[in-house]
Design a protein around this motif. Structure first.
Motif, PDB file in Angstrom:
ATOM      1  N   GLY A   1     100.656  75.960  58.463  1.00 15.33           N
ATOM      2  CA  GLY A   1      99.578  76.109  57.500  1.00 15.33           C
ATOM      3  C   GLY A   1      98.726  77.338  57.695  1.00 15.33           C
ATOM      4  N   ASP A   2      98.837  77.999  58.858  1.00 18.33           N
ATOM      5  CA  ASP A   2      98.052  79.206  59.104  1.00 18.33           C
ATOM      6  C   ASP A   2      98.451  80.303  58.121  1.00 18.33           C
ATOM      7  N   ALA A   3      97.483  81.113  57.760  1.00 21.01           N
ATOM      8  CA  ALA A   3      97.755  82.231  56.850  1.00 21.01           C
ATOM      9  C   ALA A   3      98.696  83.229  57.503  1.00 21.01           C
ATOM     10  N   PRO A   4      99.573  83.858  56.734  1.00 19.48           N
ATOM     11  CA  PRO A   4     100.475  84.869  57.294  1.00 19.48           C
ATOM     12  C   PRO A   4      99.728  86.168  57.564  1.00 19.48           C
ATOM     13  N   TYR A   5     100.367  87.034  58.333  1.00 22.38           N
ATOM     14  CA  TYR A   5      99.828  88.371  58.540  1.00 22.38           C
ATOM     15  C   TYR A   5     100.221  89.239  57.350  1.00 22.38           C
ATOM     16  N   SER A   6      99.270  90.008  56.869  1.00 21.82           N
ATOM     17  CA  SER A   6      99.510  90.882  55.719  1.00 21.82           C
ATOM     18  C   SER A   6      98.977  92.269  56.037  1.00 21.82           C
ATOM     19  N   LEU A   7      99.031  93.162  55.067  1.00 21.67           N
ATOM     20  CA  LEU A   7      98.502  94.510  55.263  1.00 21.67           C
ATOM     21  C   LEU A   7      97.020  94.468  55.637  1.00 21.67           C
ATOM     22  N   LEU A   8      96.294  93.456  55.158  1.00 17.53           N
ATOM     23  CA  LEU A   8      94.866  93.349  55.473  1.00 17.53           C
ATOM     24  C   LEU A   8      94.640  93.252  56.980  1.00 17.53           C
ATOM     25  N   ASP A   9      95.565  92.607  57.687  1.00 13.86           N
ATOM     26  CA  ASP A   9      95.427  92.475  59.144  1.00 13.86           C
ATOM     27  C   ASP A   9      95.644  93.802  59.857  1.00 13.86           C
ATOM     28  N   TYR A  10      96.402  94.712  59.225  1.00 14.37           N
ATOM     29  CA  TYR A  10      96.593  96.030  59.825  1.00 14.37           C
ATOM     30  C   TYR A  10      95.322  96.871  59.701  1.00 14.37           C
ATOM     31  N   PHE A  11      94.432  96.488  58.780  1.00 19.03           N
ATOM     32  CA  PHE A  11      93.099  97.096  58.721  1.00 19.03           C
ATOM     33  C   PHE A  11      92.164  96.429  59.721  1.00 19.03           C
ATOM     34  N   SER A  12      92.130  95.087  59.701  1.00 20.03           N
ATOM     35  CA  SER A  12      91.144  94.382  60.521  1.00 20.03           C
ATOM     36  C   SER A  12      91.470  94.416  62.009  1.00 20.03           C
ATOM     37  N   ALA A  13      92.761  94.543  62.366  1.00 24.63           N
ATOM     38  CA  ALA A  13      93.121  94.566  63.792  1.00 24.63           C
ATOM     39  C   ALA A  13      92.432  95.716  64.526  1.00 24.63           C
ATOM     40  N   PRO A  14      92.509  96.958  64.039  1.00 25.65           N
ATOM     41  CA  PRO A  14      91.824  98.042  64.758  1.00 25.65           C
ATOM     42  C   PRO A  14      90.370  98.258  64.343  1.00 25.65           C
ATOM     43  N   TYR A  15      89.986  97.819  63.139  1.00 19.68           N
ATOM     44  CA  TYR A  15      88.671  98.203  62.612  1.00 19.68           C
ATOM     45  C   TYR A  15      87.736  97.027  62.347  1.00 19.68           C
ATOM     46  N   ALA A  16      88.149  95.783  62.706  1.00 20.88           N
ATOM     47  CA  ALA A  16      87.336  94.595  62.461  1.00 20.88           C
ATOM     48  C   ALA A  16      86.940  94.559  60.970  1.00 20.88           C
ATOM     49  N   ARG A  17      85.650  94.666  60.650  1.00 26.20           N
ATOM     50  CA  ARG A  17      85.220  94.685  59.248  1.00 26.20           C
ATOM     51  C   ARG A  17      84.650  96.039  58.847  1.00 26.20           C
ATOM     52  N   ASP A  18      84.935  97.034  59.654  1.00 26.96           N
ATOM     53  CA  ASP A  18      84.420  98.373  59.364  1.00 26.96           C
ATOM     54  C   ASP A  18      85.421  99.159  58.526  1.00 26.96           C
ATOM     55  N   TRP A  19      85.783  98.599  57.381  1.00 20.41           N
ATOM     56  CA  TRP A  19      86.675  99.283  56.442  1.00 20.41           C
ATOM     57  C   TRP A  19      86.280  98.891  55.031  1.00 20.41           C
ATOM     58  N   LEU A  20      86.821  99.577  54.070  1.00 15.12           N
ATOM     59  CA  LEU A  20      86.372  99.444  52.682  1.00 15.12           C
ATOM     60  C   LEU A  20      87.531  98.982  51.798  1.00 15.12           C
ATOM     61  N   VAL A  21      87.220  98.133  50.831  1.00 16.78           N
ATOM     62  CA  VAL A  21      88.201  97.710  49.824  1.00 16.78           C
ATOM     63  C   VAL A  21      87.676  98.085  48.437  1.00 16.78           C
ATOM     64  N   ILE A  22      88.521  98.742  47.669  1.00 22.21           N
ATOM     65  CA  ILE A  22      88.218  99.032  46.262  1.00 22.21           C
ATOM     66  C   ILE A  22      89.288  98.343  45.424  1.00 22.21           C
ATOM     67  N   VAL A  23      88.876  97.444  44.551  1.00 25.19           N
ATOM     68  CA  VAL A  23      89.809  96.722  43.683  1.00 25.19           C
ATOM     69  C   VAL A  23      89.777  97.398  42.318  1.00 25.19           C
ATOM     70  N   ASP A  24      90.830  98.145  42.002  1.00 26.02           N
ATOM     71  CA  ASP A  24      90.867  98.891  40.751  1.00 26.02           C
ATOM     72  C   ASP A  24      91.330  97.987  39.617  1.00 26.02           C
ATOM     73  N   GLU A  25      90.784  98.226  38.425  1.00 25.88           N
ATOM     74  CA  GLU A  25      91.080  97.385  37.266  1.00 25.88           C
ATOM     75  C   GLU A  25      90.974  95.915  37.677  1.00 25.88           C
ATOM     76  N   SER A  26      89.823  95.563  38.207  1.00 17.73           N
ATOM     77  CA  SER A  26      89.630  94.265  38.862  1.00 17.73           C
ATOM     78  C   SER A  26      89.852  93.081  37.930  1.00 17.73           C
ATOM     79  N   HIS A  27      89.632  93.268  36.626  1.00 21.01           N
ATOM     80  CA  HIS A  27      89.827  92.166  35.685  1.00 21.01           C
ATOM     81  C   HIS A  27      91.291  91.737  35.621  1.00 21.01           C
ATOM     82  N   MET A  28      92.215  92.627  36.045  1.00 21.52           N
ATOM     83  CA  MET A  28      93.635  92.301  36.112  1.00 21.52           C
ATOM     84  C   MET A  28      94.087  91.991  37.535  1.00 21.52           C
TER      85      MET A  28
END
Length: 602
Positions: free
Chosen positions: A286-313
């Motif tokens: 039931g644990d969540a899988p590792y994704s690209l997001l973990d490759y950001f959080s592993a070295p940078y914790a929460r010190d990174w930025l996400v921009i969701v383009d065309e967010s309505h889609m």
């Protein structure tokens, strides 16, 4: 290295780039379609030429997922055509994240899918340097652990070859190869080489860090404990099936799991290994899988930025991925084709996605209610374009005599879509018909007319949001205009026309106030995202252009182990198919005969 932006203007993308430069954080930009993602990648690569700008989308040109249809007792084996160049860009993205802070990744929604643990991927690096003591066999064994295949016959990404005291490696994530030269069990020299000619490009490197050839990588030291856990779960599932009288399902599962375990034990990999990833990653059911997001959080914790383009889609896509995947996988588990652990090889649930990302920026010309509510009043409208071009004037015509010419559809391969759009800009054809692919974000400055066919057919593709987005494609040209083909004015059309008129009035007013004369975007046609290679893989392999004169070189089979022979056969089959595609049937037949000879030897 810091983010340093080049001074160019390009509306929303330029605003994104300035935010990244101001915050100086590694950034993930998520787009809902590959064509738009490719455009963003190219623009940001231009904005940040000295930074690590990466592209991460699904690497399949064709993908048929594993499935079972109980009503017709039809099992569909997983089939796919992986685009090696996109795979290279994906691997480059994760490698950059683990080695450089100045990384920007432009991704599709595939970034929420399971790609294996960044801890395991980063743990399996192989660093070699000048003067390091190492036997040739030790280096070869280490490369095999990293999922590199020995390819003395064919040298391509993810392979290595041995020539005397030199070992050439073709990293999966870059265009140049690496050569290790040995002398008396010591690394004498490390250099970069041209993968086609074998000539040195950079003559002397003090050291080189090699990352795995695949994202899913397993530690042989942990295999036994993982295998024990898999066998325990197998027995539990078999007991369940037998209790339910499902003897056929029990037999299927036994054969599948035992075969997969044998393959993993022998070669460290099996087709569908991702279905066992939970065991090798150390995750609980039931644990969540590792994704690209973990490759950001592993070295940078929460010190990174996400921009969701065309967010309505994009946000609705993220929401919908999990449930569709679950239905298919559950059927496979219920009928004995996979262990229940396969359910944990999945995309992230929406709530898991939201927990993993830091504060985000949503960009859209037509934001949905959810994004607006999440903003809590922190909304910014960017109505004025650097070009001064207002939203286009709209003309409504009857649907009679609607016409079409060229065609762009989701079935068109990822990398070919950009070529089609470039051909439109170059004037190779006058009209491009797009099915749900042209409405958001694409900057085509040569396009002066956008025609919306059947604009009065209410529905998802003719909603007010979609109509506004589609009409916006004409706002890159100073004389841009829109024609709606409709026999009546629908509610969606009325809303869209009202919003476009509101924006146009404001933009015209500001242009007059500041003395701005609208001017079309001046945007060069960029180099291809990935240049098409003129040489075939067979031509690279033999170094000859006259393919009808090609001959398969003599192969010394005596020095190969049975495993090496199996790998050689796989490489030969690939080259045989390439030769057949090039209509070089003589060479294909020669390779086929060579394969038969190897099989006979085995």
């Amino acid at each position: 290295m810091k983010f340093k932006i080049e001074s160019r203007f390009s509306g929303k993308t330029f605003t994104m780039a300035n935010v990244i430069e101001r915050l100086q954080r590694p950034t993930l930009i998520i787009s809902h379609n590959k064509t738009l993602a490719a455009q963003l990648y190219q623009e940001l690569r231009d904005f940040f030429p000295d930074n690590a700008v990466s592209y991460f989308v699904s690497y399949y040109d064709f993908y048929q997922p594993e499935a079972y249809i109980p009503s017709t007792d039809t099992y569909i084996e997983k089939d796919s055509d992986i685009n090696e160049l996109i795979d290279k860009l994906r691997l480059a993205a994760t490698t950059n994240l683990l080695t450089r802070k100045d990384t920007i990744v432009v991704a599709s929604v595939s970034c929420i899918y399971n790609i294996g643990s960044p801890r395991e991927y980063g743990h399996f690096v192989f660093e070699f340097r000048e003067g390091m003591r190492a036997e040739r066999k030790q280096i070869i064994d280490r490369l095999i652990d990293l999922q590199y295949e020995r390819g003395d016959f064919g040298f391509h990404r993810g392979t290595f070859r041995v020539r005397g005291d030199a070992i050439d490696i073709y990293p999966s994530y870059q265009d140049e190869g690496v050569r290790i030269e040995l002398r008396r069990e010591t690394i004498k020299k490390v250099s970069l080489i041209n993968t086609v000619t074998g000539k040195t490009t950079i003559g002397w490197l003090k050291n080189f860090i090699l990352y795995p050839a695949k994202h899913f990588i397993t530690d042989p030291a942990k295999h036994q404990s993982s295998f024990d856990e898999i066998r325990t779960d197998l027995q539990k599932q078999l007991a369940k099936f037998k209790k339910e009288g499902k003897l056929l399902e029990a037999q299927r599962l036994t054969q599948r799991v035992n075969y997969d375990l044998e393959m993993i034990q022998e070669v460290g990999y099996v087709k569908g290994i991702e279905n066992y990833s939970r065991y090798f990653d150390g995750r609980a059911p039931g644990d969540a899988p590792y994704s690209l997001l973990d490759y950001f959080s592993a070295p940078y914790a929460r010190d990174w930025l996400v921009i969701v383009d065309e967010s309505h889609m994009t946000f609705p896509q993220v929401r919908g991925m999990y449930n569709g995947d679950l239905v298919r996988k559950k059927t496979l588990v219920d009928y004995g084709f996979r262990l229940p652990a396969a359910l944990d090889n999945r995309p992230l649930r929406f709530e898991e996605f939201m927990r993993r990302i830091p504060n985000f920026i949503a960009t859209s010309a037509t934001p949905a209610e959810w994004e607006i509510s999440m903003a809590k009043g922190k909304l910014t409208q960017q109505l004025l374009r650097p070009t001064g071009i207002p939203d286009p004037e709209v003309e409504i015509r009857p649907t009679k005599n609607q016409v079409a010419d060229a065609y762009l559809h989701s079935d068109v391969k990822t990398l070919d879509r950009g070529d089609i759009l470039d051909d439109l800009r170059l004037g190779k054809y006058d009209v491009l018909v797009g099915i749900n692919l042209l409405r958001e974000g694409l900057d085509l400055p040569e396009v002066s007319l956008v025609a919306i066919l059947d604009a009065d057919k209410e529905g998802f593709l003719r909603s007010d949001v979609t109509l506004i987005q589609t009409m916006g494609r004409a706002a890159r040209h100073a004389q841009g205009r829109v024609i709606m083909y409709a026999d009546r004015i629908t509610g969606s059309m009325r809303k869209a026309l009202s919003e476009v008129e509101r924006r146009r009035k404001y933009q015209t007013k500001m242009n007059k106030k500041y003395g701005i004369t609208p001017k079309s975007i001046e945007k060069p046609i960029r180099e291809k995202l990935i240049e098409k290679e003129e040489e075939t893989a067979v031509e690279k392999l033999f170094g000859k252009k006259e393919s009808t004169l090609m001959k398969v070189p003599h192969l010394d089979l005596d020095g190969l182990t049975p495993m090496d022979k199996r790998r050689l056969v796989l490489s030969l089959r690939r080259e045989m198919l390439l030769a057949a595609q090039d209509l070089n049937f003589e060479l294909a037949a020669e390779i086929r005969d060579k394969i038969k000879g190897i099989s006979f030897v085995n």
